[in-house]
Design a protein around this motif. Sequence first.
Motif, PDB file in Angstrom:
ATOM      1  N   LYS A  46       9.922  14.519  76.053  1.00 14.01           N
ATOM      2  CA  LYS A  46      11.344  14.825  75.909  1.00 14.01           C
ATOM      3  C   LYS A  46      11.615  16.178  76.577  1.00 14.01           C
ATOM      4  O   LYS A  46      11.019  17.185  76.193  1.00 14.01           O
ATOM      5  CB  LYS A  46      11.726  14.885  74.433  1.00 14.01           C
ATOM      6  CG  LYS A  46      11.481  13.570  73.699  1.00 14.01           C
ATOM      7  CD  LYS A  46      11.729  13.739  72.211  1.00 14.01           C
ATOM      8  CE  LYS A  46      11.455  12.447  71.460  1.00 14.01           C
ATOM      9  NZ  LYS A  46      11.626  12.627  70.001  1.00 14.01           N
TER      10      LYS A  46
ATOM     11  N   ALA B 287      13.256  11.417  85.033  1.00 15.81           N
ATOM     12  CA  ALA B 287      13.694  10.120  84.507  1.00 15.81           C
ATOM     13  C   ALA B 287      12.888   8.988  85.139  1.00 15.81           C
ATOM     14  O   ALA B 287      12.480   8.035  84.458  1.00 15.81           O
ATOM     15  CB  ALA B 287      15.183   9.936  84.760  1.00 15.81           C
TER      16      ALA B 287
ATOM     17  N   HIS C 135      10.222  10.015  81.551  1.00 11.74           N
ATOM     18  CA  HIS C 135      10.513  11.013  80.531  1.00 11.74           C
ATOM     19  C   HIS C 135      11.957  10.864  80.042  1.00 11.74           C
ATOM     20  O   HIS C 135      12.836  10.397  80.775  1.00 11.74           O
ATOM     21  CB  HIS C 135      10.316  12.421  81.095  1.00 11.74           C
ATOM     22  CG  HIS C 135       8.929  12.688  81.583  1.00 11.74           C
ATOM     23  ND1 HIS C 135       7.858  12.778  80.737  1.00 11.74           N
ATOM     24  CD2 HIS C 135       8.443  12.866  82.850  1.00 11.74           C
ATOM     25  CE1 HIS C 135       6.757  13.021  81.450  1.00 11.74           C
ATOM     26  NE2 HIS C 135       7.091  13.069  82.730  1.00 11.74           N
ATOM     27  N   GLU C 136      12.202  11.259  78.809  1.00 10.26           N
ATOM     28  CA  GLU C 136      13.566  11.347  78.300  1.00 10.26           C
ATOM     29  C   GLU C 136      14.135  12.700  78.699  1.00 10.26           C
ATOM     30  O   GLU C 136      13.476  13.728  78.513  1.00 10.26           O
ATOM     31  CB  GLU C 136      13.583  11.212  76.777  1.00 10.26           C
ATOM     32  CG  GLU C 136      13.107   9.875  76.240  1.00 10.26           C
ATOM     33  CD  GLU C 136      13.145   9.847  74.728  1.00 10.26           C
ATOM     34  OE1 GLU C 136      14.261   9.887  74.160  1.00 10.26           O
ATOM     35  OE2 GLU C 136      12.064   9.798  74.112  1.00 10.26           O
TER      36      GLU C 136
ATOM     37  N   LYS D 262      17.481  15.398  78.628  1.00 17.30           N
ATOM     38  CA  LYS D 262      18.802  15.858  78.198  1.00 17.30           C
ATOM     39  C   LYS D 262      19.129  17.120  78.992  1.00 17.30           C
ATOM     40  O   LYS D 262      18.216  17.845  79.406  1.00 17.30           O
ATOM     41  CB  LYS D 262      18.844  16.140  76.700  1.00 17.30           C
ATOM     42  CG  LYS D 262      18.731  14.893  75.844  1.00 17.30           C
ATOM     43  CD  LYS D 262      18.930  15.196  74.349  1.00 17.30           C
ATOM     44  CE  LYS D 262      18.843  13.933  73.521  1.00 17.30           C
ATOM     45  NZ  LYS D 262      19.081  14.187  72.075  1.00 17.30           N
TER      46      LYS D 262
ATOM     47  N   LYS E  82      19.362  19.960  70.722  1.00 12.40           N
ATOM     48  CA  LYS E  82      18.659  19.640  71.970  1.00 12.40           C
ATOM     49  C   LYS E  82      17.336  20.398  72.057  1.00 12.40           C
ATOM     50  O   LYS E  82      16.313  19.836  72.460  1.00 12.40           O
ATOM     51  CB  LYS E  82      19.516  19.993  73.186  1.00 12.40           C
ATOM     52  CG  LYS E  82      20.769  19.151  73.366  1.00 12.40           C
ATOM     53  CD  LYS E  82      21.546  19.656  74.588  1.00 12.40           C
ATOM     54  CE  LYS E  82      22.911  19.043  74.697  1.00 12.40           C
ATOM     55  NZ  LYS E  82      23.685  19.592  75.838  1.00 12.40           N
TER      56      LYS E  82
ATOM     57  N   TRP F   1      14.845  19.000  69.710  1.00 10.86           N
ATOM     58  CA  TRP F   1      14.435  17.666  70.152  1.00 10.86           C
ATOM     59  C   TRP F   1      13.366  17.705  71.238  1.00 10.86           C
ATOM     60  O   TRP F   1      12.450  16.879  71.256  1.00 10.86           O
ATOM     61  CB  TRP F   1      15.675  16.933  70.674  1.00 10.86           C
ATOM     62  CG  TRP F   1      15.428  15.695  71.472  1.00 10.86           C
ATOM     63  CD1 TRP F   1      15.238  14.422  70.981  1.00 10.86           C
ATOM     64  CD2 TRP F   1      15.361  15.590  72.904  1.00 10.86           C
ATOM     65  NE1 TRP F   1      15.062  13.540  72.025  1.00 10.86           N
ATOM     66  CE2 TRP F   1      15.127  14.224  73.214  1.00 10.86           C
ATOM     67  CE3 TRP F   1      15.482  16.513  73.943  1.00 10.86           C
ATOM     68  CZ2 TRP F   1      15.008  13.769  74.523  1.00 10.86           C
ATOM     69  CZ3 TRP F   1      15.365  16.066  75.255  1.00 10.86           C
ATOM     70  CH2 TRP F   1      15.130  14.700  75.525  1.00 10.86           C
ATOM     71  N   CYS F   2      13.439  18.676  72.127  1.00 14.44           N
ATOM     72  CA  CYS F   2      12.625  18.632  73.347  1.00 14.44           C
ATOM     73  C   CYS F   2      11.167  19.021  73.132  1.00 14.44           C
ATOM     74  O   CYS F   2      10.814  19.744  72.201  1.00 14.44           O
ATOM     75  CB  CYS F   2      13.239  19.517  74.433  1.00 14.44           C
ATOM     76  SG  CYS F   2      12.989  21.292  74.184  1.00 14.44           S
TER      77      CYS F   2
END
Length: 217
Positions: free
Chosen positions: A2, A28, A32-33, A35, A87, A90-91
């Motif tokens: 992420k 991407a 990978h995800e 944001k 964010k 999350w990463c």
Amino acid sequence: MKILIVFAHPEEKSFNAAMFQTAIKTLAKEGHEVKISDLYKMNFDAVSGKENFTILKNPEYFKQQEEELYASLDNTFSVEISAEQEKVEWCDVMIWQFPLYWFSVPAILKGWTDKIFSMGKFYDNGKIFNTGYSVGKKAMLAITTGGPEKNYVHDKYGDIHSILFPISRGIFEFLGFSVLKPEVVYSVERLSQEQRKTVLDNWAQRLKNIDKEKILN
């Protein structure tokens, strides 16, 4: 993985923007995800103050760290700040993409730092460096400079790693992030179109192996 990319450049046609878009597409494509926080496009308010919070613990006398601790417990950060904090939480990897302004980050990115990395959520007494809340996460700087690489020496501008130390050590490592080698593109305005393509190709190739990169000691 992420990955969060924080982008701080006002021009969509800039080389910074090209690096930003290259990173998004490459990561991407590698599965990978991703944001993003495109700070200028978001019109992010860089001024940190009482407006960071929906409710103040002490409306009579503002102390930001005290209010951050209160907000961390009672979830009283503004919607804008909470969204950005989520964010970061999350990463696995955070990349900052920006042009070097006066040996530091652009004001909009400094303001983002001041507002997002709040006490009680990203650091606290005893919760810094190897006991910080972001231990296990990685961070990387991707920057461009106006000056040529030959000027970044001790008797001129100073070594680039020394210039970036307040960010890599004073922000990333302070919060618990492990730091990856910075991606530095020197004298970007003087690059030919062919050189720009080569830089972007090399950047994409590096990002394809980001999960294998060793951290800086």
